[in-house]
Enzyme design. Structure first.
Site, short mmCIF file in Angstrom:
data_model
loop_
_atom_site.label_atom_id
_atom_site.label_comp_id
_atom_site.label_asym_id
_atom_site.label_seq_id
_atom_site.Cartn_x
_atom_site.Cartn_y
_atom_site.Cartn_z
N ASN A 26 -14.93 -20.56 3.25
CA ASN A 26 -13.44 -20.50 3.01
C ASN A 26 -12.94 -19.16 2.65
O ASN A 26 -11.96 -18.53 2.76
CB ASN A 26 -13.30 -21.27 1.67
CG ASN A 26 -12.00 -20.79 0.79
OD1 ASN A 26 -11.03 -21.40 1.28
ND2 ASN A 26 -12.09 -20.22 -0.20
N ALA B 159 -7.14 -12.53 15.28
CA ALA B 159 -8.29 -12.51 15.98
C ALA B 159 -9.43 -12.93 15.17
O ALA B 159 -10.40 -13.78 15.92
CB ALA B 159 -8.62 -11.03 16.35
N SER B 160 -9.54 -12.99 13.89
CA SER B 160 -10.74 -13.50 13.44
C SER B 160 -10.38 -14.87 13.19
O SER B 160 -11.56 -15.64 13.30
CB SER B 160 -10.86 -12.87 11.81
OG SER B 160 -9.51 -13.30 10.90
N VAL C 295 -20.06 -12.40 1.43
CA VAL C 295 -20.36 -13.06 2.90
C VAL C 295 -20.89 -12.00 3.92
O VAL C 295 -21.30 -12.45 5.00
CB VAL C 295 -19.25 -14.12 3.26
CG1 VAL C 295 -19.17 -15.29 2.54
CG2 VAL C 295 -18.07 -13.28 3.66
N TYR D 137 -6.36 -10.41 11.66
CA TYR D 137 -6.34 -11.62 11.01
C TYR D 137 -6.52 -12.90 12.10
O TYR D 137 -7.22 -13.58 11.88
CB TYR D 137 -5.42 -11.90 9.99
CG TYR D 137 -5.24 -12.91 9.11
CD1 TYR D 137 -6.53 -13.31 8.07
CD2 TYR D 137 -4.49 -14.26 9.42
CE1 TYR D 137 -6.44 -14.27 7.18
CE2 TYR D 137 -4.62 -15.30 8.53
CZ TYR D 137 -5.53 -15.47 7.44
OH TYR D 137 -5.67 -16.44 6.57
N SER E 20 -6.92 -20.75 10.57
CA SER E 20 -5.31 -20.77 9.94
C SER E 20 -4.24 -20.92 11.04
O SER E 20 -4.80 -20.91 12.35
CB SER E 20 -5.17 -19.00 9.60
OG SER E 20 -3.60 -18.84 9.19
#
Ligand code: NAP
Length: 246
Positions: free
Chosen positions: A89, A156-157, A63, A154, A141
């Site tokens: 995903n 932040a993303s 990706v 994670y 999440s």
């Protein structure tokens, strides 16, 4: 069948939540495009769908690679004529507390979880605009909502994914394209492999339902959101966590 003849691209569909989503979409009648890094996992997913009478194509695509994604999208349009749904995903973790986290570790997670989601949406948006129809579903999440120990990168993303998804919901809504975020809690998949058992047990304790989630429970949510039954759901942020934050 809720997704009869719809065409769905699912990233990270070789295992975990993505694979469960590929199987669920196929059971609901969708033609499923399985996109992942590992040829073996892709083949397993595609073959399982075909053995059960479904239609599926597999692509080894990272990706992070917009050019490869654009090539995949062109091939999917050539094969099936349209793209109804993109499920963003694919995702990774690279955990460390802030004091130990390196710049490279931070960038690696942002490149896949945030830029990767942008790349995939960018690769399909012209097709969906031409069709005046499409659904973009984004795996965020609970960590993107509430933060989590050791997951600066994670979190932040995943917070960024919600921001992008809501932006697309505003920009593309009038063109017949819906965009939504799904925020899983802690779900039994290989991504939890780096979390020690005692931490997983403590997390389980925190969930009012008393257990971690199953990949199929996230797959069911994606399938509903991809279907016409969710035709007025746009810019939503849906937590599927057993109520872990209560
Ligand atoms: P998983 O089991 O690790 O599966 C993720 C899949 O994405 C793997 O097949 C992986 O391939 C693939 N992938 C990784 N980097 C990629 C890239 N650059 N390009 C294409 N594919 C790539 O993870 P999961 O638990 O199913 O998680 C799926 C999504 O839900 C992720 O976005 C995750 O952040 C999110 N989520 C999961 C949980 C949970 O508790 N499981 C909770 C909240 C959110 P390789 O295996 O070859 O690397």
């Amino acid at each position: 069948m809720r997704l009869k003849d719809k065409v769905a691209i699912i990233t990270g569909a070789g295992r975990g939540i993505g694979q469960a989503t590929a199987y669920k979409f196929a059971r609901e009648g969708a033609k499923v495009v399985v996109c992942d890094l590992s040829p073996e996992w892709i083949e397993e997913t595609v073959e399982t769908i075909r053995e059960k009478g479904g239609e599926s194509l597999g692509f080894v695509v990272d990706v992070r690679d917009l050019v490869a994604l654009e090539k995949m999208v062109a091939e999917v349009v050539q094969a099936y004529g349209h793209i109804d749904c993109l499920v963003n995903n694919a995702g990774i973790v690279a955990d460390s507390q802030l004091k130990n986290m390196t710049g490279a570790q931070f960038d690696r997670v942002i490149e896949v979880n945030l830029k990767g989601v942008y790349n995939c949406a960018k690769a399909v948006v012209d097709v969906m605009l031409r069709q005046q129809f499409g659904v973009i579903l984004n795996a965020s999440s609970v960590v993107g909502l509430y933060g989590n120990f050791g997951q600066t990168n994670y979190a932040a993303s995943k917070a960024g994914v919600i921001g992008m998804s809501n932006t697309w919901a505003r920009e593309l809504g009038r063109k017949g394209i819906r965009s939504n975020s799904v925020c899983p809690g802690f779900i039994h998949t290989p991504i939890l492999g780096s979390i020690p058992d005692r931490v997983l047990a403590a997390l389980e304790e925190k969930v009012p339902l008393g257990r971690l989630g199953k990949p199929e429970e996230i797959a069911n949510t994606f399938a509903f959101l991809a279907s016409d039954e969710a035709s007025y759901i746009n810019g939503a942020v849906i937590e599927v966590s057993g109520g872990i934050a209560l």
